[in-house]
Enzyme design. Structure first.
Site, PDB file in Angstrom:
ATOM      1  N   HIS A 191       0.808  -1.219   0.000  1.00 35.14           N
ATOM      2  CA  HIS A 191       0.000   0.000   0.000  1.00 35.14           C
ATOM      3  C   HIS A 191       0.840   1.268   0.000  1.00 35.14           C
ATOM      4  O   HIS A 191       0.406   2.293  -0.518  1.00 35.14           O
ATOM      5  CB  HIS A 191      -1.044  -0.059   1.109  1.00 35.14           C
ATOM      6  N   GLU A 433     -11.233 -10.932  -5.415  1.00 37.34           N
ATOM      7  CA  GLU A 433      -9.814 -10.831  -5.053  1.00 37.34           C
ATOM      8  C   GLU A 433      -9.228 -12.173  -4.623  1.00 37.34           C
ATOM      9  O   GLU A 433      -8.056 -12.234  -4.225  1.00 37.34           O
ATOM     10  CB  GLU A 433      -9.631  -9.847  -3.900  1.00 37.34           C
ATOM     11  N   ASP A 457      -4.642  -8.415  -4.853  1.00 36.44           N
ATOM     12  CA  ASP A 457      -4.864  -9.547  -3.953  1.00 36.44           C
ATOM     13  C   ASP A 457      -5.086 -10.847  -4.718  1.00 36.44           C
ATOM     14  O   ASP A 457      -4.630 -11.906  -4.288  1.00 36.44           O
ATOM     15  CB  ASP A 457      -6.056  -9.254  -3.030  1.00 36.44           C
ATOM     16  N   CYS A 504      -9.753  -3.057 -10.886  1.00 39.19           N
ATOM     17  CA  CYS A 504      -9.188  -1.904 -10.187  1.00 39.19           C
ATOM     18  C   CYS A 504      -7.843  -2.201  -9.539  1.00 39.19           C
ATOM     19  O   CYS A 504      -7.330  -1.389  -8.775  1.00 39.19           O
ATOM     20  CB  CYS A 504     -10.173  -1.367  -9.155  1.00 39.19           C
TER      21      CYS A 504
END
Ligand code: PEP
Ligand code: MG
Length: 580
Positions: A191, A433, A457, A504
């Site tokens: 992240h 995911e 993920d 996304c």
């Protein structure tokens, strides 16, 4: 001159001098002092407290000026804590009675407070334990004059050389001065890397021991496209990279012209390009780069930025700000994806052996229903301000989706009872995911209004590769045919049920994958706003027939390497300036 290879985490080229960011705990020697230096140690202690208080007050006003109220409040809480005289007096007492160094006395006092906070049954107080560590570090920084670690006061261009970065730490970087980032740890989709991309700062991660090799002030080149870092380059290399940076800048300038043109292939297929955002402040960027809406708002940063759990009203204000700024364009709000590398205040002290396989995402929300309900109520309330979609993250099983719908329905009926209005027809979708969700997508599609494929993920769970672990970062590739087959299965599942499907994950922001994704059947991508012009240019230069041929071959390939080779080969023939 020395070259190190890592993972290209955020594109672009930067050349500047290094500033080393030490994210380690400071080592404090347990040392006694002569009684005659006790007064000097006490003076040092008082000065450190005063300087830390002054620094926090400055940070508060800076954040207030930027409109970041939650961050400002966090700094204010820390400042009030330090202003409490009893804490300072405890440190001074220890220095005088036990002849300890200021560092050592401070360490002892803070350890006690930390332990006390951790052990308490009161959740609000136990949440404060992480703050104690932060405050202690700030004080020690002043005590040992660790100025080189401070980035808040950076006033010149620099490359940050860090061991590891927390997403919230990265979010505070000022792109005017932080020109590039290098990290010993991390991966492409960790992240902190995602935030670096959102800020447009070139970054390379997984460099193993760069912090041990580089000294403060050394000139460094960060090539976030190739994933290399050059330490102490010679003049010729600097000139070469400056030229490359200029040609990237020229390319981006040339894309200005198409910013507000439609994303449409040469054979007239329209593609929707949405934006991924982490902070409400990013909406300017979203509009500036010509996005058709927000495809992913990562709401967990509302929890991570602040020292306190956001109230329903704080949620509401963040959503209202985004919805209003987007002026009628759709906004997809993903419910909190907490856990794993995105801990929240009250829960970061519950150790998990495998946090990515643990209580994260929708599992966390279902377990902490009060937090989940507060968020859902806020989204529902904000839905009257403009088109909103609700998206549940990491749905793995049918049961989880049913339970999430139940919580949402109960939030709806509470609001109805309270006479609070909300939009009647909010689309509710899920992120795909996990391999489980992708394989069950044809069934899940019957209970969701849309899918959004989270390849960060999905790749990690399909390949069993931790997305943030530098040691296995080389194994992490969304181009692995197994991942592509799951993406394809999800698209098929959505199409059969007639629901929308988008993607996304970070793959959508990478030019090399655009043709592949269109060829697999996607017509909506959600990505880092800054990359929208690049991706749009690619879309406008290709035909669906070319893309489908490429995707067909990729699904039959044996390895990610084979897939990437054919993608880049084809892309180079169409847009050589993008794929040098
Ligand atoms: C993903 O997993 O691809 C995704 C978009 O979610 P995040 O990166 O926030 O986990
Ligand atoms: Mg995810």
């Amino acid at each position: 001159m020395q070259t190190k290879t890592g993972i290209p985490a955020s594109p672009g080229i930067a050349i500047a001098r290094a500033i080393i960011l030490d994210s380690e705990e400071y080592a404090i020697p347990h040392r006694c002092i002569d009684p005659d230096v006790v007064p000097a140690e006490i003076d040092r202690t008082k000065r450190a407290f005063d300087e830390a208080i002054r620094e926090l007050a400055e940070l508060e006003s800076q954040q207030s000026g930027l409109g970041k109220i939650e961050i400002r409040d966090l700094f204010a809480v820390h400042r009030h804590f330090l202003q409490d005289k009893s804490l300072r007096n405890k440190v001074i007492d220890l220095i005088s009675t036990e002849s300890l160094t200021a560092e050592c006395a401070m360490g002892r006092v803070f350890d006690d407070v930390h332990q006390h906070f951790l052990k308490t049954q009161n959740r609000y107080i136990s949440e404060r334990a992480a703050d104690i560590t932060d405050i202690r570090k700030k004080l020690l920084k002043h005590l040992i004059d660790f100025k080189q670690a401070s980035l808040e006061s950076l006033d010149h261009e620099a490359i940050v050389v860090a061991k590891d970065l927390r997403p919230t730490q990265t979010a505070l970087f000022d792109p005017r001065f932080v020109k590039g980032i290098t990290c010993d740890a991390g991966g492409k989709t960790s992240h902190a890397s995602i935030i670096a991309r959102a800020l447009g700062i070139p970054a390379v991660t997984a460099l193993q021991d760069l912090t041990g090799t580089v000294r403060r002030g050394t000139q460094i080149i960060v090539d976030g496209n190739a994933g290399i870092v050059i330490i102490d380059p010679d003049a010729e290399t600097v000139a070469e990279f400056r030229a490359a940076a200029e040609s990237i800048a020229t390319l981006h300038q040339s894309l200005e012209a198409i910013r507000h043109e439609p994303a449409i292939t040469r054979d007239h297929a329209p593609i929707t390009l949405l934006a991924n955002i982490e902070f409400p402040e990013e909406t300017d960027h979203v509009l500036q780069f010509g996005a058709d809406g927000v495809g992913l708002f990562r709401t967990e940063f509302l929890y991570l930025q602040s020292g306190v759990e956001p109230s329903e009203q704080v949620h509401y204000e963040a959503y209202a700000k985004i919805i209003q700024a987007m002026q009628g364009r759709p906004v997809t709000i993903r419910t909190m994806d907490l856990g794993a590398d995105k801990f929240t205040q009250s829960h970061r002290f519950t150790p998990e052996t495998n946090p990515f396989l643990g209580l994260r995402s929708i599992r966390f929300s279902l377990k902490h229903r009060d937090m989940f309900v507060a968020q859902l109520r806020a989204i529902l309330r904000a839905s009257v301000l403009g088109p909103v979609k609700i998206m549940f993250p990491m749905i793995t099983t049918f049961k989880e989706l049913t339970l999430a719908h139940e919580v949402l329905n109960s939030a709806r009926s509470d609001l109805t009872t309270e006479g609070i209005s909300f939009a009647a027809d909010i689309p509710v979708g899920i992120m795909i995911e996990t391999p489980s969700a992708a394989l069950m997508s044809h069934r899940l599609a019957g209970h969701a209004d849309f899918f959004s494929i989270g390849t960060n993920d999905l790749t990690q769970y399909t390949l069993a590769v931790d997305r943030g672990n530098a040691q296995v970062a080389g194994l992490f590739s969304a181009a692995e045919p197994a991942v592509l087959k799951l993406i394809k299965a999800t698209i098929n599942g959505a199409q059969t049920a007639g629901i929308e499907v988008s993607l996304c994950g970070e793959m959508a922001s990478e030019p090399k994958y655009t043709m592949l994704l269109l060829g697999l059947g996607l017509r909506t991508l959600s990505l880092t706003p800054k990359m929208i012009p690049d991706i749009k240019q690619i879309i406008r230069s290709v035909t669906l027939a070319e893309c489908e041929q490429l995707a067909g071959a990729a699904l039959e390939a044996d390895s990610a390497e084979q897939v990437l080779e054919s993608l880049i080969k084809k892309a180079r023939t169409i847009l050589p300036e993008f794929f040098k």
